[in-house]
Design a protein around this motif. Structure first.
Motif, mmCIF file in Angstrom:
data_model
loop_
_atom_site.group_PDB
_atom_site.id
_atom_site.type_symbol
_atom_site.label_atom_id
_atom_site.label_comp_id
_atom_site.label_asym_id
_atom_site.label_seq_id
_atom_site.Cartn_x
_atom_site.Cartn_y
_atom_site.Cartn_z
ATOM 1 N N PHE A 1 0.836 -1.211 0.000
ATOM 2 C CA PHE A 1 0.000 0.000 0.000
ATOM 3 C C PHE A 1 0.866 1.253 0.000
ATOM 4 O O PHE A 1 1.823 1.370 0.760
ATOM 5 C CB PHE A 1 -0.916 0.012 1.227
ATOM 6 N N VAL A 2 0.518 2.195 -0.875
ATOM 7 C CA VAL A 2 1.113 3.542 -0.871
ATOM 8 C C VAL A 2 -0.045 4.523 -0.845
ATOM 9 O O VAL A 2 -0.995 4.403 -1.617
ATOM 10 C CB VAL A 2 1.997 3.784 -2.108
ATOM 11 N N GLY A 3 0.009 5.496 0.040
ATOM 12 C CA GLY A 3 -1.065 6.474 0.126
ATOM 13 C C GLY A 3 -1.186 7.049 1.526
ATOM 14 O O GLY A 3 -0.234 7.025 2.307
ATOM 15 N N LYS A 4 -2.376 7.547 1.833
ATOM 16 C CA LYS A 4 -2.588 8.216 3.117
ATOM 17 C C LYS A 4 -3.923 7.796 3.722
ATOM 18 O O LYS A 4 -4.896 7.565 2.999
ATOM 19 C CB LYS A 4 -2.566 9.734 2.912
ATOM 20 N N ALA A 5 -3.942 7.677 5.027
ATOM 21 C CA ALA A 5 -5.186 7.396 5.750
ATOM 22 C C ALA A 5 -5.320 8.392 6.893
ATOM 23 O O ALA A 5 -4.320 8.792 7.498
ATOM 24 C CB ALA A 5 -5.178 5.973 6.298
ATOM 25 N N THR A 6 -6.547 8.788 7.163
ATOM 26 C CA THR A 6 -6.828 9.633 8.323
ATOM 27 C C THR A 6 -7.471 8.766 9.392
ATOM 28 O O THR A 6 -8.463 8.079 9.127
ATOM 29 C CB THR A 6 -7.761 10.792 7.955
ATOM 30 N N ILE A 7 -6.885 8.791 10.582
ATOM 31 C CA ILE A 7 -7.440 8.041 11.695
ATOM 32 C C ILE A 7 -8.085 9.019 12.671
ATOM 33 O O ILE A 7 -7.433 9.966 13.132
ATOM 34 C CB ILE A 7 -6.360 7.195 12.386
ATOM 35 N N LYS B 1 2.049 7.928 -8.056
ATOM 36 C CA LYS B 1 0.783 8.674 -8.068
ATOM 37 C C LYS B 1 -0.341 7.764 -7.599
ATOM 38 O O LYS B 1 -0.503 6.659 -8.114
ATOM 39 C CB LYS B 1 0.487 9.178 -9.481
ATOM 40 N N VAL B 2 -1.092 8.235 -6.621
ATOM 41 C CA VAL B 2 -2.226 7.478 -6.091
ATOM 42 C C VAL B 2 -3.404 8.434 -5.931
ATOM 43 O O VAL B 2 -3.321 9.391 -5.159
ATOM 44 C CB VAL B 2 -1.893 6.831 -4.724
ATOM 45 N N GLY B 3 -4.450 8.194 -6.682
ATOM 46 C CA GLY B 3 -5.663 9.017 -6.545
ATOM 47 C C GLY B 3 -5.428 10.503 -6.724
ATOM 48 O O GLY B 3 -5.981 11.314 -5.994
ATOM 49 N N GLY B 4 -4.573 10.856 -7.677
ATOM 50 C CA GLY B 4 -4.311 12.272 -7.954
ATOM 51 C C GLY B 4 -3.262 12.911 -7.065
ATOM 52 O O GLY B 4 -2.879 14.056 -7.272
ATOM 53 N N LYS B 5 -2.773 12.172 -6.064
ATOM 54 C CA LYS B 5 -1.716 12.694 -5.194
ATOM 55 C C LYS B 5 -0.405 11.977 -5.492
ATOM 56 O O LYS B 5 -0.403 10.838 -5.966
ATOM 57 C CB LYS B 5 -2.092 12.511 -3.722
#
Length: 194
Positions: A70-76, A174-178
């Motif tokens: 997984f590459v990207g960001k999550a908000t907890i 690039k993941v989801g435009g970021k």
């Protein structure tokens, strides 16, 4: 005089809790990886957790598990429940997972004031960024973006003879435009002598 009766003490109104927690930055892995969120709240408030990304799960105890590759960001979202002294309070932290980087195989001065750089291929990314310049701190340097994971080398021309150039490389995905970047590689230096 007899003691005058004291006015009744009004109960203090609950105030917002203080949740202590930090965002985290990780590097993707071919295996699922876990870590514990270090979270504190006042007054023994009950803590609950919720992630907005199915690839980054969080348990009831605040243990975060990141899915493999997984590459990207999550908000907890961390919620401290209401107590007698504190109101229900919410705090959000982010978990950012960046791609793995790459390393140079060779960097050298080719005839004609050229710099040639070759690196290890990273198939799981979107491309590479190569930086080079005459400053160790990479101030006023040039950045070349190579928009494919297939590249494993680059040639830079019109360099200054007698100067030392510093070179480094990183990957991006690039993941989801970021866009997410790896750490920079170790810096290599090349003297332009021909």
């Amino acid at each position: 005089k007899p003691d005058e009766p004291k006015p009744p003490v009004e109960p203090t109104k609950p105030v917002a809790n203080v949740i202590t927690a930090k965002s985290a930055t990780k590097v993707t892995s071919g295996k699922a990886q876990s870590f514990q969120l270090s979270v504190k709240a006042k007054g023994g408030a009950k803590l609950t957790y919720q992630s907005d990304n199915k690839s980054v799960k969080v348990s009831k105890s605040g243990k975060v598990t990141i899915a493999k590759n997984f590459v990207g960001k999550a908000t907890i979202t961390i919620t401290a429940g209401a107590t007698e002294a504190y109101t229900k309070t919410v705090k959000r932290v982010t978990v950012t997972v960046n791609p793995t980087g790459t390393t140079f195989r060779s960097v050298y001065n080719a005839k004609g004031k050229k710099l040639k750089a070759y690196w290890k291929k990273n198939s799981s990314i979107s491309g590479y960024q190569l930086q080079y310049g005459t400053s160790k701190q990479f101030t006023n340097c040039k950045t070349v973006t190579l928009k494919s994971a297939k590249y494993t080398g680059a040639v830079r021309t019109k360099l200054s003879k007698g100067k030392t150039y510093y070179v480094r490389i990183r990957t991006y995905k690039k993941v989801g435009g970021k866009v997410y970047y790896s750490a920079w590689s170790k810096t290599r230096q090349v003297n332009i002598v021909r």
